[in-house]
Scaffold this active site. Structure first.
Site, PDB file in Angstrom:
ATOM      1  N   VAL A 279       0.815  -1.048  -0.132  1.00 57.48           N
ATOM      2  CA  VAL A 279      -0.045   0.054  -0.115  1.00 57.48           C
ATOM      3  C   VAL A 279       0.857   1.253  -0.079  1.00 57.48           C
ATOM      4  O   VAL A 279       0.688   2.304  -0.528  1.00 57.48           O
ATOM      5  CB  VAL A 279      -1.025  -0.055   1.310  1.00 57.48           C
ATOM      6  CG1 VAL A 279      -1.648   1.140   1.234  1.00 57.48           C
ATOM      7  CG2 VAL A 279      -1.910  -0.910   1.000  1.00 57.48           C
ATOM      8  N   ILE A 282       2.401   1.996  -3.843  1.00 61.07           N
ATOM      9  CA  ILE A 282       1.554   2.250  -4.658  1.00 61.07           C
ATOM     10  C   ILE A 282       0.539   3.355  -4.573  1.00 61.07           C
ATOM     11  O   ILE A 282      -0.040   3.435  -3.422  1.00 61.07           O
ATOM     12  CB  ILE A 282       0.440   1.089  -5.184  1.00 61.07           C
ATOM     13  CG1 ILE A 282       1.459  -0.411  -5.213  1.00 61.07           C
ATOM     14  CG2 ILE A 282      -0.416   1.199  -6.270  1.00 61.07           C
ATOM     15  CD1 ILE A 282       0.790  -1.704  -5.488  1.00 61.07           C
ATOM     16  N   GLU A 284      -2.184   4.615  -4.583  1.00 61.02           N
ATOM     17  CA  GLU A 284      -3.402   4.446  -5.174  1.00 61.02           C
ATOM     18  C   GLU A 284      -4.481   5.795  -4.983  1.00 61.02           C
ATOM     19  O   GLU A 284      -5.470   5.708  -5.698  1.00 61.02           O
ATOM     20  CB  GLU A 284      -4.133   3.593  -4.119  1.00 61.02           C
ATOM     21  CG  GLU A 284      -4.439   3.884  -2.624  1.00 61.02           C
ATOM     22  CD  GLU A 284      -3.198   3.857  -1.813  1.00 61.02           C
ATOM     23  OE1 GLU A 284      -3.165   4.501  -0.822  1.00 61.02           O
ATOM     24  OE2 GLU A 284      -2.120   3.205  -2.482  1.00 61.02           O
ATOM     25  N   ASP A 326      -7.428  34.637 -34.963  1.00 60.41           N
ATOM     26  CA  ASP A 326      -8.278  36.083 -35.719  1.00 60.41           C
ATOM     27  C   ASP A 326      -7.721  37.088 -35.273  1.00 60.41           C
ATOM     28  O   ASP A 326      -7.063  37.293 -34.080  1.00 60.41           O
ATOM     29  CB  ASP A 326      -9.915  35.555 -35.619  1.00 60.41           C
ATOM     30  CG  ASP A 326     -10.231  34.367 -36.191  1.00 60.41           C
ATOM     31  OD1 ASP A 326      -9.808  34.201 -37.150  1.00 60.41           O
ATOM     32  OD2 ASP A 326     -11.228  33.868 -35.786  1.00 60.41           O
ATOM     33  N   ASN A 725       1.296   6.547   4.646  1.00 64.39           N
ATOM     34  CA  ASN A 725       0.818   6.582   3.371  1.00 64.39           C
ATOM     35  C   ASN A 725      -0.704   7.186   3.104  1.00 64.39           C
ATOM     36  O   ASN A 725      -0.765   8.100   2.200  1.00 64.39           O
ATOM     37  CB  ASN A 725       0.934   5.266   2.583  1.00 64.39           C
ATOM     38  CG  ASN A 725       0.712   5.273   1.282  1.00 64.39           C
ATOM     39  OD1 ASN A 725       1.413   5.755   0.546  1.00 64.39           O
ATOM     40  ND2 ASN A 725      -0.485   4.380   0.792  1.00 64.39           N
ATOM     41  N   ASP A 729       0.691  11.492   3.635  1.00 67.03           N
ATOM     42  CA  ASP A 729       0.726  11.805   2.056  1.00 67.03           C
ATOM     43  C   ASP A 729      -0.366  12.636   1.523  1.00 67.03           C
ATOM     44  O   ASP A 729      -0.468  13.797   0.923  1.00 67.03           O
ATOM     45  CB  ASP A 729       0.904  10.292   1.222  1.00 67.03           C
ATOM     46  CG  ASP A 729       2.115   9.952   1.155  1.00 67.03           C
ATOM     47  OD1 ASP A 729       3.102  10.583   1.973  1.00 67.03           O
ATOM     48  OD2 ASP A 729       2.514   8.862   0.330  1.00 67.03           O
TER      49      ASP A 729
END
Length: 910
Positions: A279, A282, A284, A326, A725, A729
């Protein structure tokens, strides 16, 4: 409401709908809206908040964590199970809030780009949201409009509609207002327009007969399911990156498990650490973070008048190498003022500024009163009558309704003593040919007691080509080569003064035709004269063009103006040096010749909309990433073909907006450049988030591998890794996505489209940080576990890892600029999130409940000093690197890394 509207006369239709030619009142429309409901097709039902929350658990990685919690319960580790489930719920809550915010941001943008409809209400023309239309509303349609509801035509002028969305036929259908037999099939109902079809030519008024799901397209839509949107390249690349990381991490975890068994760790501990390592390794949460960053970035763009219709535009903007813009209204103010007139082979000056009618027509500096039937008088009358605009006094201001060029002609007429309103009331406008870019002129027929006359205005080349005579000294004379030469010289003279030139002509007829066709006036017109008007360049456009030069972006101007005028405006705008070509020159060039020459062309003059497609394709053939602006129905192919199609929010047609990726709310070139700047900033934010998350995850794995392999103990427990995590994070990932612009976005080169979010330099930076951080945590744990109980050593390693996160979040704000240059307090979201993270960390270290849940012990002040010293050293090292070698990790950041060519043995010998 069931009725065969096509079989009724116009009067009967109006009576049946209880309305009139001037439309409904606002009060009537409001009452009917409550009865019929909004004019919109039923979309996919919104997901309930409960389902949206539960969706946060639909991930294989979450399943692994749930399995870990179940195993923890089975073996009696209830605290671990409770913490794991608690963190899962916290993470799901954060994801739920993020998705709701992103959804709200998208809904807000959809509201800003919602289609509008021109309607007659309270006897005036109003622009209203298309969804507020009701049966009985009288809608006004013109070339480029998307028909907003099913409606019966009651007035029309050369109306043509493409109904391929309903009938499958690609050819435009001519529409009329006469009633038809009751048994007329749907595809042949030429007096009815249908929701979702496209007006390609002419104009009309039509009374709404059905809205929403009661329309013909609504009946079809009721039988279909909404198609899910395709993921953008960024979202696909994130998915691909995640799968690649999973494959790599599985190998590392297998190694971790093997080493754990070899070192004699408890099987359950190895299992939980392996799960937590998976976990932690990765990211997620990355797809959700990307979605939120993109959605918020789109809101930033909207504040700068760039409304993103497709997410892919956000990604592509940072790669743009050419902007084809333009001129009128985009590079210039689109606030026209007539400066010079040419009639009877004589020049006249016009004084006054803007749309104020204060001013006069002068000859040799003296005011003149245009005589009846003189060329000057007829020129002013033609400009006032061949016109759909109006200028209304609002207090001290003049309010313009309609095209600014036409408004300028009305003001010029007023300065010459010609009252447009009085002229229009004196006669009846019986027919017209609306202006279309490809035909380059407009014609109207007026009938008075004295007879009928057709008035024409348009480009000088086109109008002169339709003339066979000229008005001179109050008399009509044959148009000779000498007169044509004089007129062309006058055009050049006005164009050299950076004036936009419009030509005027007329034609007397015995009776004004009910329908005016182009063939009616070909070779039959009498040339009257010219008007030269100024459209000053936007000062902000000048600054934006300068910024483009610094950003490595070419700017090419595309205009329908005369070549000499276009060159003069280009000079005023300080466009880069380059050739100017006109539509005839472009048409004479092959696609290959155009592609070969296009890099050196800066100005395209007298360009028709379909020429734009060739320009786009030629630039793309040279490998350029092209942003193209457009507003007309015929601009749609070029907008579709361009890498970034940009339509005008104010004057753009529905078709152009539908074909575009981005809509400019203010029609301003500076907003295009602002969008490029924001697009580059969004991409940089996403890279910062990826750096932060991946370096954290790999750093945790490094610490685990080193500790288990060398010491035989894990420095962090499963619940501690999950906390780092999913809480620490996440607390920093979103604020990094909200980082403000660094200020150097427009000094960097364009990013090559093959360069994605992850590039070689970023991988090296991730590896560098991960190794240093993982080694730092290992060394702290190794030092501590020989001097204190293992619980205290793990608490110190745990707090060291978290402290690394806090410091690195500030490092991650930029890969080149130091914290001091960015501003320590600039990202308040990050400061707040770090403050919250520090508070939470203190809670689980010092509060009994946190200590039980995370198996921590109170930390002494000197131990915090160790954690801060370790993490602070890496922070200072990175900040010093940014000073000494800011582009050390920029390898492959903008251009793909070329692999060195390996010479064969034979080649080497030769």
């Amino acid at each position: 409401m069931t009725q065969e509207w096509h079989a009724l006369s116009v009067d009967n239709v109006l009576d049946a709908l209880n309305t009139k030619q001037s439309g409904l009142t606002d009060a009537e429309a409001k009452r009917l809206l409550a009865s019929y409901g909004p004019n919109q097709l039923r979309g996919r039902k919104k997901k309930s908040p409960v389902l949206l929350f539960l969706r946060q658990f639909l991930s294989p990685l979450i399943y692994v964590l749930v399995a870990a919690a179940i195993v923890s319960v089975v073996v009696g580790h209830y605290t671990d199970a409770a913490v794991i489930l608690g963190v899962l719920i916290l993470n799901a809550t954060i994801g739920f809030v993020q998705e709701q915010q992103a959804e709200k941001a998208m809904e807000a943008l959809l509201q800003m780009t919602a289609p509008k409809a021109q309607v007659r209400r309270d006897a005036t023309v109003k622009s209203v949201p298309a969804e507020s239309l009701v049966p009985g509303d009288v809608v006004l349609l013109e070339s480029g409009s998307k028909v907003p509801a099913d409606a019966r035509v009651i007035e029309e002028a050369n109306l043509k509609v493409i109904e391929s969305s309903l009938t499958g036929e690609s050819l435009a259908v001519d529409k009329e207002s006469r009633e038809l037999p009751e048994d007329t099939p749907l595809a042949d109902r030429d007096n009815t327009v249908f929701m979702g079809t496209i007006v390609t030519h002419g104009r009309a008024a039509a009374v709404v007969t059905a809205t929403g799901m009661d329309t013909e397209i609504g009946k079809i839509a009721g039988q279909l399911e909404e198609v899910r949107p395709e993921p953008t390249p960024i979202q696909k690349s994130i998915g691909s990156l995640s799968r690649y990381i999973i494959a790599v991490v599985l190998g590392i975890i297998a190694l971790l498990v093997y080493v754990g068994f070899e070192r004699g760790l408890d099987r359950l501990e190895i299992f939980l650490v392996a799960i937590a390592a998976a976990v932690s390794a990765i990211p997620e949460g990355l797809p959700a973070v990307v979605t939120v960053v993109l959605a918020i970035g789109m809101r930033f763009m909207a504040k700068r008048n760039a409304l993103i219709r497709r997410l892919v535009a956000v990604e592509t903007l940072g790669s743009a190498t050419v902007i084809c813009s333009d001129k009128t209204g985009t590079l210039t103010m689109n606030e026209m003022t007539v400066r010079r007139l040419y009639a009877g082979e004589e020049f006249f000056g016009v004084t006054g500024e803007g749309y104020e009618t204060k001013g006069e027509v002068q000859s040799d500096g003296k005011a003149v009163e245009p005589k009846e039937e003189s060329a000057l008088r007829l020129l002013l009358e033609t400009g006032a009558l061949c016109n759909d605009a109006s200028v209304v006094a609002k207090g001290r201001q003049q309010e313009v309704h309609g095209d600014p060029t036409e408004a300028a002609l009305i003001v010029a007429a007023a300065k010459g003593g010609v009252d447009a309103d009085a002229l229009r009331k004196h006669g009846e406008r019986t027919c017209e040919i609306p202006f279309e870019s490809e035909q380059q002129y407009m014609a109207v027929g007026y009938e008075t007691e004295g007879g009928a006359r057709i008035y024409v205005k348009g480009s000088a080349e086109k109008v002169l080509s339709l003339c066979s005579s000229v008005l001179k000294d109050g008399k009509t004379k044959k148009l000779t080569k000498a007169e044509i030469t004089a007129a062309n010289n006058a055009v050049d003279s006005l164009a050299n003064e950076a004036l936009r030139v419009i030509a005027f002509a007329y034609m007397d007829v015995s009776a004004s035709p009910h329908k005016l066709k182009c063939s009616t006036i070909e070779g039959e017109l009498t040339f009257v004269g010219l008007a030269g008007m100024a459209d000053p360049p936007r000062e902000e456009a000048k600054r934006a063009i300068k910024q483009c030069a610094g950003a490595g972006i070419q700017v090419k101007m595309i205009t329908g103006d005369h070549k000499v005028t276009a060159e003069a405006i280009a000079k005023e705008l300080n466009l880069p040096e380059g050739r100017a070509i006109d539509g005839k020159e472009l048409a004479a060039m092959s696609d290959e010749d155009l592609a070969a020459a296009i890099e050196g062309i800066t100005v395209f003059a007298r360009i028709e909309p379909l020429h734009k497609l060739r320009i786009v394709n030629a630039l793309k053939a040279k490998g350029e990433i092209v942003a193209m602006t457009g507003d007309g129905v015929n601009d749609a192919p070029a907008l579709k073909s361009a890498n970034i199609g940009i339509s005008m929010g104010r004057i753009g047609t529905d078709v152009a907006k539908e074909a575009s990726d981005m809509v400019l709310a203010d029609d301003n070139f500076a907003s295009v450049v602002a969008a490029v700047e924001e697009g580059r900033a969004i991409f940089a934010r996403l890279r910062n988030v990826i750096f932060f998350l991946l370096s954290t995850n790999i750093g945790e794995l490094t610490a685990l591998l080193l500790s288990v392999a060398i010491i035989g103990k894990a420095p962090l427990l499963a619940v501690q890794i999950i906390w780092v995590n999913l809480v620490t994070d996440t607390a920093s990932g979103i604020p990094l996505g909200l980082e403000g612009k660094a200020g150097d976005e427009l000094t960097q080169p364009p990013r090559h489209p093959r360069v994605g979010l992850v590039y070689p330099g970023l991988l090296l930076r991730i590896a560098f940080f991960a190794v240093i951080m993982g080694l730092g945590v290992f060394l702290v744990f190794n030092w501590a576990q020989t001097r204190m109980p293992v619980e205290e050593a793990r608490t110190l390693a745990f707090c060291t890892m978290v402290t690394f996160e806090w410091f690195r979040a500030f490092n991650a704000r930029s890969d080149e600029r130091t914290l001091l240059s960015l501003g320590l307090l600039k990202n308040k979201y990050l400061l707040a999130s770090i403050s919250i993270a520090i508070g939470l960390q203190m809670a689980i270290v010092y509060l009994p409940l946190g200590q039980v849940a995370f198996q921590t012990v109170p930390m002494a002040a000197e131990h915090w000093g160790i954690a801060v010293a370790a993490a602070g050293s890496l922070f200072l090292l990175e900040e010093l690197r940014k000073v000494v070698a800011p582009r050390l990790f920029s390898w492959g950041k903008w251009q793909p890394v070329r692999r060195p060519k390996v010479l064969s043995t034979t080649a080497s010998k030769q």
